[in-house]
Design a protein around this motif. Structure first.
Motif, PDB file in Angstrom:
ATOM      1  N   ALA A 136     -78.432 -48.136  36.907  1.00  0.00           N
ATOM      2  CA  ALA A 136     -77.727 -49.369  36.549  1.00  0.00           C
ATOM      3  C   ALA A 136     -76.225 -49.123  36.445  1.00  0.00           C
ATOM      4  O   ALA A 136     -75.419 -49.972  36.849  1.00  0.00           O
ATOM      5  CB  ALA A 136     -78.271 -49.912  35.226  1.00  0.00           C
ATOM      6  N   ALA A 137     -75.836 -47.972  35.915  1.00  0.00           N
ATOM      7  CA  ALA A 137     -74.418 -47.638  35.817  1.00  0.00           C
ATOM      8  C   ALA A 137     -73.797 -47.440  37.190  1.00  0.00           C
ATOM      9  O   ALA A 137     -72.596 -47.628  37.373  1.00  0.00           O
ATOM     10  CB  ALA A 137     -74.237 -46.388  34.964  1.00  0.00           C
TER      11      ALA A 137
ATOM     12  N   PHE B 236     -70.974 -51.097  36.321  1.00  0.00           N
ATOM     13  CA  PHE B 236     -70.666 -50.299  35.140  1.00  0.00           C
ATOM     14  C   PHE B 236     -71.528 -50.704  33.945  1.00  0.00           C
ATOM     15  O   PHE B 236     -71.866 -51.864  33.750  1.00  0.00           O
ATOM     16  CB  PHE B 236     -69.179 -50.404  34.794  1.00  0.00           C
ATOM     17  CG  PHE B 236     -68.728 -51.784  34.379  1.00  0.00           C
ATOM     18  CD1 PHE B 236     -68.931 -52.245  33.074  1.00  0.00           C
ATOM     19  CD2 PHE B 236     -68.101 -52.621  35.276  1.00  0.00           C
ATOM     20  CE1 PHE B 236     -68.530 -53.506  32.691  1.00  0.00           C
ATOM     21  CE2 PHE B 236     -67.696 -53.889  34.893  1.00  0.00           C
ATOM     22  CZ  PHE B 236     -67.907 -54.343  33.596  1.00  0.00           C
ATOM     23  N   LEU B 237     -71.863 -49.723  33.134  1.00  0.00           N
ATOM     24  CA  LEU B 237     -72.710 -49.904  31.962  1.00  0.00           C
ATOM     25  C   LEU B 237     -71.830 -50.201  30.749  1.00  0.00           C
ATOM     26  O   LEU B 237     -70.734 -49.662  30.623  1.00  0.00           O
ATOM     27  CB  LEU B 237     -73.523 -48.627  31.726  1.00  0.00           C
ATOM     28  CG  LEU B 237     -74.799 -48.711  30.901  1.00  0.00           C
ATOM     29  CD1 LEU B 237     -75.857 -49.511  31.648  1.00  0.00           C
ATOM     30  CD2 LEU B 237     -75.314 -47.305  30.607  1.00  0.00           C
TER      31      LEU B 237
ATOM     32  N   ASP C  84     -59.900 -52.453  25.254  1.00  0.00           N
ATOM     33  CA  ASP C  84     -60.903 -52.488  24.182  1.00  0.00           C
ATOM     34  C   ASP C  84     -62.319 -52.290  24.699  1.00  0.00           C
ATOM     35  O   ASP C  84     -63.267 -52.223  23.922  1.00  0.00           O
ATOM     36  CB  ASP C  84     -60.822 -53.824  23.438  1.00  0.00           C
ATOM     37  CG  ASP C  84     -59.494 -54.000  22.702  1.00  0.00           C
ATOM     38  OD1 ASP C  84     -58.872 -52.973  22.378  1.00  0.00           O
ATOM     39  OD2 ASP C  84     -59.094 -55.160  22.491  1.00  0.00           O
ATOM     40  N   ARG C  85     -62.464 -52.238  26.000  1.00  0.00           N
ATOM     41  CA  ARG C  85     -63.807 -52.144  26.584  1.00  0.00           C
ATOM     42  C   ARG C  85     -64.237 -50.687  26.744  1.00  0.00           C
ATOM     43  O   ARG C  85     -63.425 -49.823  27.082  1.00  0.00           O
ATOM     44  CB  ARG C  85     -63.845 -52.832  27.947  1.00  0.00           C
ATOM     45  CG  ARG C  85     -63.665 -54.344  27.871  1.00  0.00           C
ATOM     46  CD  ARG C  85     -63.805 -54.952  29.248  1.00  0.00           C
ATOM     47  NE  ARG C  85     -62.826 -54.410  30.189  1.00  0.00           N
ATOM     48  CZ  ARG C  85     -62.814 -54.686  31.493  1.00  0.00           C
ATOM     49  NH1 ARG C  85     -63.754 -55.482  32.008  1.00  0.00           N
ATOM     50  NH2 ARG C  85     -61.886 -54.180  32.281  1.00  0.00           N
ATOM     51  N   ILE C  86     -65.523 -50.452  26.494  1.00  0.00           N
ATOM     52  CA  ILE C  86     -66.123 -49.139  26.727  1.00  0.00           C
ATOM     53  C   ILE C  86     -67.141 -49.288  27.845  1.00  0.00           C
ATOM     54  O   ILE C  86     -68.018 -50.161  27.788  1.00  0.00           O
ATOM     55  CB  ILE C  86     -66.813 -48.603  25.459  1.00  0.00           C
ATOM     56  CG1 ILE C  86     -65.813 -48.470  24.318  1.00  0.00           C
ATOM     57  CG2 ILE C  86     -67.478 -47.257  25.738  1.00  0.00           C
ATOM     58  CD1 ILE C  86     -66.442 -48.069  23.000  1.00  0.00           C
ATOM     59  N   GLN C  87     -67.009 -48.465  28.858  1.00  0.00           N
ATOM     60  CA  GLN C  87     -67.906 -48.537  30.006  1.00  0.00           C
ATOM     61  C   GLN C  87     -68.344 -47.135  30.399  1.00  0.00           C
ATOM     62  O   GLN C  87     -67.701 -46.147  30.028  1.00  0.00           O
ATOM     63  CB  GLN C  87     -67.215 -49.212  31.197  1.00  0.00           C
ATOM     64  CG  GLN C  87     -66.716 -50.609  30.918  1.00  0.00           C
ATOM     65  CD  GLN C  87     -65.894 -51.165  32.067  1.00  0.00           C
ATOM     66  OE1 GLN C  87     -65.586 -50.453  33.024  1.00  0.00           O
ATOM     67  NE2 GLN C  87     -65.537 -52.443  31.983  1.00  0.00           N
ATOM     68  N   TRP C  88     -69.441 -47.091  31.144  1.00  0.00           N
ATOM     69  CA  TRP C  88     -69.922 -45.819  31.683  1.00  0.00           C
ATOM     70  C   TRP C  88     -70.204 -45.981  33.173  1.00  0.00           C
ATOM     71  O   TRP C  88     -70.702 -47.034  33.625  1.00  0.00           O
ATOM     72  CB  TRP C  88     -71.205 -45.373  30.981  1.00  0.00           C
ATOM     73  CG  TRP C  88     -71.000 -44.968  29.553  1.00  0.00           C
ATOM     74  CD1 TRP C  88     -70.706 -43.726  29.080  1.00  0.00           C
ATOM     75  CD2 TRP C  88     -71.099 -45.818  28.413  1.00  0.00           C
ATOM     76  NE1 TRP C  88     -70.603 -43.740  27.716  1.00  0.00           N
ATOM     77  CE2 TRP C  88     -70.834 -45.034  27.266  1.00  0.00           C
ATOM     78  CE3 TRP C  88     -71.361 -47.187  28.240  1.00  0.00           C
ATOM     79  CZ2 TRP C  88     -70.848 -45.533  25.981  1.00  0.00           C
ATOM     80  CZ3 TRP C  88     -71.362 -47.708  26.966  1.00  0.00           C
ATOM     81  CH2 TRP C  88     -71.106 -46.886  25.845  1.00  0.00           C
ATOM     82  N   ARG C  89     -69.908 -44.966  33.906  1.00  0.00           N
ATOM     83  CA  ARG C  89     -70.203 -44.910  35.335  1.00  0.00           C
ATOM     84  C   ARG C  89     -71.131 -43.736  35.608  1.00  0.00           C
ATOM     85  O   ARG C  89     -71.095 -42.710  34.908  1.00  0.00           O
ATOM     86  CB  ARG C  89     -68.911 -44.732  36.148  1.00  0.00           C
ATOM     87  CG  ARG C  89     -67.941 -45.884  36.045  1.00  0.00           C
ATOM     88  CD  ARG C  89     -68.376 -47.036  36.917  1.00  0.00           C
ATOM     89  NE  ARG C  89     -67.361 -48.082  36.985  1.00  0.00           N
ATOM     90  CZ  ARG C  89     -67.494 -49.206  37.658  1.00  0.00           C
ATOM     91  NH1 ARG C  89     -68.610 -49.427  38.338  1.00  0.00           N
ATOM     92  NH2 ARG C  89     -66.553 -50.129  37.667  1.00  0.00           N
TER      93      ARG C  89
END
Length: 846
Positions: free
Chosen positions: A519-520, A524-525, A557-562
């Motif tokens: 999904a990431a 982006f997660l 302010d956003r937190i994301q994961w790839r």
């Protein structure tokens, strides 16, 4: 009216044939029904297409489903085979394409079904009135790169694809302007055909793929409706909701069949018991005179001699089940006492009976379809049928009987499907490949060569016969197996108990982390994705970061994961749960024969194992687990091997408990998280399929263990009951033999409550376990993380114990046989089983 004898007359004809005496144990007729139709408003072009296709009115259930879709509801259509489920999604798909209101994505588990349904859409497209037309695209694993590019460029109104392609090719490219962004932006309808097929491990993968799809649709502000078509199962709405990730309350269930049907005649057919010397008798067809004349109504003795000829090669479930240690030293051989003696109860081959029935029925003019378990079985039994028909002088008929299975190339499968529709193919032996909704026309007879394992599959396959108002015949030929024999003895239960429940587990921690990383990669997660992957997503993400599978990216302010792996989708096998594979290599030809999951490889390809592949026999001469290769050499032998295993179970956590009142104490049943460790210690070597005195070969060192975390149930025997049993036996080993017998029989009946195969369930019995009191029977999901099977069956344990008692009580054997307590998956080769003590113990527990 078809040019064939009346079904009722044929049943009486079968009863009158001397060698068939006594095999019919039960007969019933399901009465047919007239069609119930209704009216519904559809667009003019679609109305023209229906009339041009010969459809003057729609069945009531079709109208209900189409109306629900038109009103914006999700729908589950759970009506029988051949009831016209296809129109419940074809009509809405056509209307939405004509009105340009959105795209339809049709998803099926197999390519053959995709191709069949594409033909249906295209047939209606050619008949649309008022100059309307739609664009249809098909993408499967066989679609060329050029055609894929054309599909993306044309942006078809209806796209048909497999769940595999959704995972591998659509979701990973959702944002590309020249890829699939247009689809997710305009997606209006998602059709999931054969949704009941998405169960167990495969279904758990699929449920996570659909959560990834929902996530991308939400990103593009698309809210597609789901139309799910299912066989008759016990929990269609719950299952569809779990698979799709939608709320149950959003689904309309349509299960009141309004299609026309003729009378369906059922015969329950039990092969005769074996007699001494059966395997030594010559193989002849008692229905044929020496000059080839086919006789009827004669008084021949029962045919008791053919099993050895047809079943010369042991099935894959009887082949070795071992874990290799890579040692090239020969194992020590120790003479082993014979198998536990079987007195009565063993039956002759169901395949033999099915071949005879098949030949008789096609000779009488019935177009007949036989469902059997294995690909090689279809080829083997059609060859034997061919020979029997030619011996009767029916050469033209012999030319018109064929085998059908998934290993055939596409052209051959399509040819056989057309020959079935046209009637040119008079008889076919098939695996479950024809159980799905592929159009093969109207058949007269369905033979079930062994109980299919579930009532769902039984009725799915039976529905292949008798389309329209024609009467048809279904014959269930029982195998020498506990589930088969229970069904043969209790046929009413098949019709009265209701369908089994399907189970999936989207929280399976053996596969969920992979789909979170996928999904990431899709998109982006973020922390908000708990809505799709559960409230414990943060811990899954933390572990993935620690293993360098996810990379944290902060933007304001956003937190994301790839995802760190750009090929993570390709590295996530949705058809399996064990990532490790062992390659089987023909050492002399330096050619790879197959790849097996580690669990299957250690079961079937241990050192010195006899392995059968494509009708060729091999011996495993070396297993190198460092390079994950097994080296095999061809051999000519009737030998076969069977692994001996030791298993241990550790209770990691408990989820739920229940109790059954017995005597002064309660029998506790607990659902929990288990670690199951399986170790191969040696194997049995059989000189031929009839050998009952195999030699035990013990490895110098146990082979590498396979440990999985899974879900399971454990039942503890009350102390007063245990004390009573122990007072009657000379040793605890006898008590263990009773627990072992109950374990086998209980597992064999699991498919009566949950859609699964007996091989999906494992077990262990022990008189003493460090984490329980008293004797304990463990029953567990056989897959890492659990597939939801034992969890689904937990509330039905009292019913299963009652059925287990009845199975043992009604079997005619004294000490146990394949029809009650013997298991083809037993790691101890069905040694140490005590049926009589098991009956006594069950009488106290049930």
């Amino acid at each position: 009216m078809k040019n064939r004898p009346d079904i009722g007359e044929t049943v009486e004809w079968l009863r009158g044939r001397g060698y068939y005496g006594g095999q019919i144990t039960h007969q019933l007729v399901e009465k047919g029904q007239a069609a119930e139709t209704a009216d519904i408003d559809v667009s003019d072009p679609v109305s023209v297409a229906l009339r041009q296709s010969g459809i003057s009115s729609l069945y009531s259930h079709q109208v209900e489903a189409i109306g629900a879709v038109q009103s914006g509801e999700n729908v589950v259509v759970a009506t029988p085979t051949a009831s016209g489920k296809t129109l419940t999604y074809v009509v809405p798909g056509l209307e939405r394409a004509i009105e340009n209101t959105g795209k339809t994505l049709y998803i099926a588990p197999y390519r053959a079904l995709i191709n069949d349904q594409a033909d249906t859409f295209e047939a209606f497209d050619t008949e649309l009135g008022l100059g309307a037309s739609i664009d249809i695209g098909v993408q499967t694993g066989e679609t060329s790169r050029t055609v894929r590019q054309e599909i993306k460029g044309s942006q078809p109104d209806v796209l048909l694809t497999t769940i595999d392609q959704l995972h591998l090719s659509l979701l990973p490219y959702a944002h590309g302007k020249n890829h699939w962004r247009w689809l997710f932006q305009q997606l209006d309808t998602v059709v999931i055909d054969e949704v009941h097929m998405y169960r167990g491990v495969f279904g758990s993968h699929a449920s996570l793929i659909f959560r990834r799809l929902n996530r991308l649709c939400d990103h593009y502000d698309a809210s597609p409706q789901y139309i799910c078509c299912s066989a008759t199962i016990g929990n269609p709405v719950e299952h569809a909701a779990t698979v799709t990730g939608q709320d149950e309350t959003t689904f309309r269930l349509v299960d009141d069949d309004g299609s026309a049907s003729g009378d369906r005649h059922w015969l329950f057919w039990n092969p005769p018991l074996k007699q001494d010397g059966d395997e030594d008798r010559s193989i002849t067809d008692p229905a044929v005179d020496a000059d080839g004349t086919v006789r009827a109504g004669h008084d021949e003795h029962p045919p008791e001699q053919i099993a050895a000829a047809i079943d010369t090669a042991p099935s894959s479930t009887i082949d070795s089940q071992a874990e290799p240690d890579g040692s090239s030293e020969p194992a020590d051989e120790i003479t082993l006492p014979s198998h536990q003696e079987v007195v009565g109860g063993e039956r002759q081959s169901n395949h033999v009976e099915s071949v005879r029935l098949f030949c008789d029925l096609v000779t009488r003019g019935y177009q007949t379809l036989v469902f059997t378990a294995a690909r090689q079985g279809t080829e083997q039994y059609v060859d034997w049928s061919d020979k029997m028909l030619r011996d009767r002088g029916q050469h033209d008929l012999a030319d018109s009987v064929h085998a059908y299975h998934a290993a055939l190339n596409t052209d051959r499968r399509l040819q056989l499907e057309e020959e079935l529709r046209s009637g040119d193919a008079r008889g076919v032996w098939s695996t479950n490949a024809l159980e799905l909704g592929i159009d093969i026309g109207t058949l007269d007879v369905v033979l079930l060569d062994g109980y299919p394992g579930t009532s769902m599959s039984t009725f799915q396959r039976a529905g292949r016969a008798g389309r329209g108002e024609d009467a048809c015949l279904v014959v269930l030929v029982g195998a020498d197996d506990p589930l088969d024999q229970y069904t043969i003895r209790e046929p009413e239960e098949l019709f009265e108990s209701g369908a089994e429940q399907a189970a999936v587990n989207p929280t399976n921690d053996a596969i969920r982390p992979d789909h979170v990383v996928c999904a990431a990669s899709d998109h982006f997660l973020s922390p908000d994705d708990e809505d799709y992957f559960g409230p414990d997503l943060p811990s899954v993400v933390t572990d993935a970061e620690a293993n360098d599978r996810l990379r944290r990216v902060e933007s304001g302010d956003r937190i994301q994961w790839r995802a760190t792996d750009s090929d993570v989708q390709w590295n996530t096998n949705i058809r399996a749960i064990d990532d490790r594979e062992i390659d089987l290599i023909d050492r002399n030809r330096d050619e790879q024969l197959a790849s097996l999951e580690f669990g299957a490889a250690v079961r079937d390809a241990h050192p010195d194992a006899i392995y059968r592949h494509q009708k060729q026999t091999y011996r495993v001469v070396e297993l190198d687990l460092e390079s994950d290769q097994a080296l095999l050499e061809t051999t000519s032998t009737a030998e076969y091997t069977r692994a001996l295993r030791e298993k241990s179970v550790t209770i990691e956590d408990t989820y739920r408990q229940s109790s059954v009142e017995t005597h002064e104490m309660d029998a506790q049943a607990t659902l929990g998280k288990l670690t199951v460790e399986d170790t191969v210690t040696g194997y049995l070597l059989y000189s031929n399929p009839s050998d009952d005195t195999p030699r035990e070969c013990e490895f110098e060192e146990p082979l590498e263990s396979r440990a999985i975390e899974t879900t399971g149930v454990f039942i503890t025997v009350p102390g007063d009951v245990e004390a009573m049993i122990l007072d009657q036996v000379e040793s605890q080993d006898e008590y263990l033999s009773a627990l072992h017998a109950i374990e086998h029989a209980l597992i064999s009946l699991f498919p009566m409550e949950v859609l699964c195969d007996r091989g999906d369930i494992g077990g262990l019995s022990t008189v003493s376990h460090g984490q329980t009191t008293n004797g304990t029977i463990f029953i567990h999901d056989g897959h890492p993380g659990g597939a939801g099977l034992t969890r689904q069956a937990f509330n039905q344990l009292d019913v299963l114990l009652e059925k287990t008692f009845k199975l043992l009580q009604d079997c005619s054997c004294r000490d146990g046989c394949p029809s009650c307590i013997h298991s083809p998956h037993c790691g101890n080769a069905n040694r140490s089983l005590n049926k009589q003590l098991a009956l006594q113990l069950l009488s106290e527990l049930k």
